[in-house]
Design a protein around this motif. Structure first.
Motif: not given
Length: 280
Positions: A260-280
């Motif tokens: 529920a917390e993840i789905l509540a994120l806007s698409p932009l913020r979700r994509r940004y967090y995913l990019e951070l995960c990929a760069d980690a």
């Protein structure tokens, strides 16, 4: 898309995984017409349902539809795009409008032969019709009154024994039939009468059988391809759901957040967090 909307779509997708073609179409129509009961949804004309599914598609994924089809002449795969609203408008007006350059795939919405909706082919001729009452056709002493096929009729035909689907559609949709003034059963209607019925149904409910007018850019072969919006929309929903669940998995693994917390994120913020995960 809001959290509640995403969660509801995921629930629809989950329920549809175990459903057949008609069941998935019904689930999608439930989303398109919220608050309607199953009996109501199964009783509307097919074209009315499909028009609402086109509207749902626009709301969920935008107006542009991207379609691929194989050329029947050279087997080349054609890829093209068109506007969903334009397609519905063209089908309702009975016209065909070309899209793009003549050498490219193009074309929208022509009335097909109503094979999907009525189980019979197309033929010339006219018929008396009324949206408020039954459709009527008369030919060579035959007189038939029938109603437009519905999703419930199609579901029943799909569940019929092999080779009986067409007969089931006729039996369900024919309200009265006579020859020479004598009543007859729907199964006794000859092929020319059934073809005339298909034309009348197609004219009264054009969005029930939408065809794409294609021109192969390689060989120039002209062809008509059926667009089943229920199947098309289901495939898009399936792609979206699987991609969304992958996002949930990756972010839950990285941050420990719930769905529920993840789905509540806007698409932009979700994509940004995913990019951070990929760069980690």
């Amino acid at each position: 898309m809001e959290l509640a909307g995403q969660a509801a779509l995921l629930a629809t997708w989950e329920a549809g995984l175990a459903a057949g073609r008609s069941g998935r179409a019904l689930l999608l129509h439930t989303v398109a017409r919220p608050g309607a009961g199953t009996a109501e949804l199964l009783a509307v004309p097919l074209g009315e349902r499909d028009t609402e599914l086109f509207g749902l598609r626009v709301e969920l994924f935008g107006e542009q539809l991207n379609v691929r089809a194989g050329c029947p002449g050279c087997a080349e795969e054609m890829e093209f795009a068109f506007d969903a609203r334009q397609l519905v408008g063209s089908a309702l007006s009975g016209s065909v409008r070309e899209l793009g350059d003549p050498g490219e795939s193009g074309g929208v919405g022509e009335l097909g032969d109503a094979g999907k909706s009525a189980g019979v082919g197309k033929s010339g001729g006219a018929a008396e019709s009324s949206q408020a009452g039954p459709l009527w056709v008369e030919l060579d002493g035959w007189r038939v009154g029938f109603r437009l096929p519905t999703p419930g009729d199609v579901a029943a035909a799909e569940q019929a024994p092999a080779g009986r689907g067409r007969a089931v559609l006729l039996e369900r949709c024919v309200l009265t039939a006579e020859h020479g003034g004598e009543p007859v059963a729907a199964r006794q209607l000859p092929e020319p009468v059934q073809r005339r019925m298909a034309e009348a149904a197609a004219a009264a409910d054009p969005c029930a059988d939408v065809r794409l007018n294609l021109s192969c850019p390689e060989c120039g072969r002209q062809a008509l391809a059926e667009l089943d919006i229920a199947s098309y929309l289901w495939e898009e929903l399936d792609d979206w759901a699987r991609a969304t669940l992958l996002d949930v998995h990756l972010l839950a693994t990285a941050y420990g957040w719930g769905e529920a917390e993840i789905l509540a994120l806007s698409p932009l913020r979700r994509r940004y967090y995913l990019e951070l995960c990929a760069d980690a």
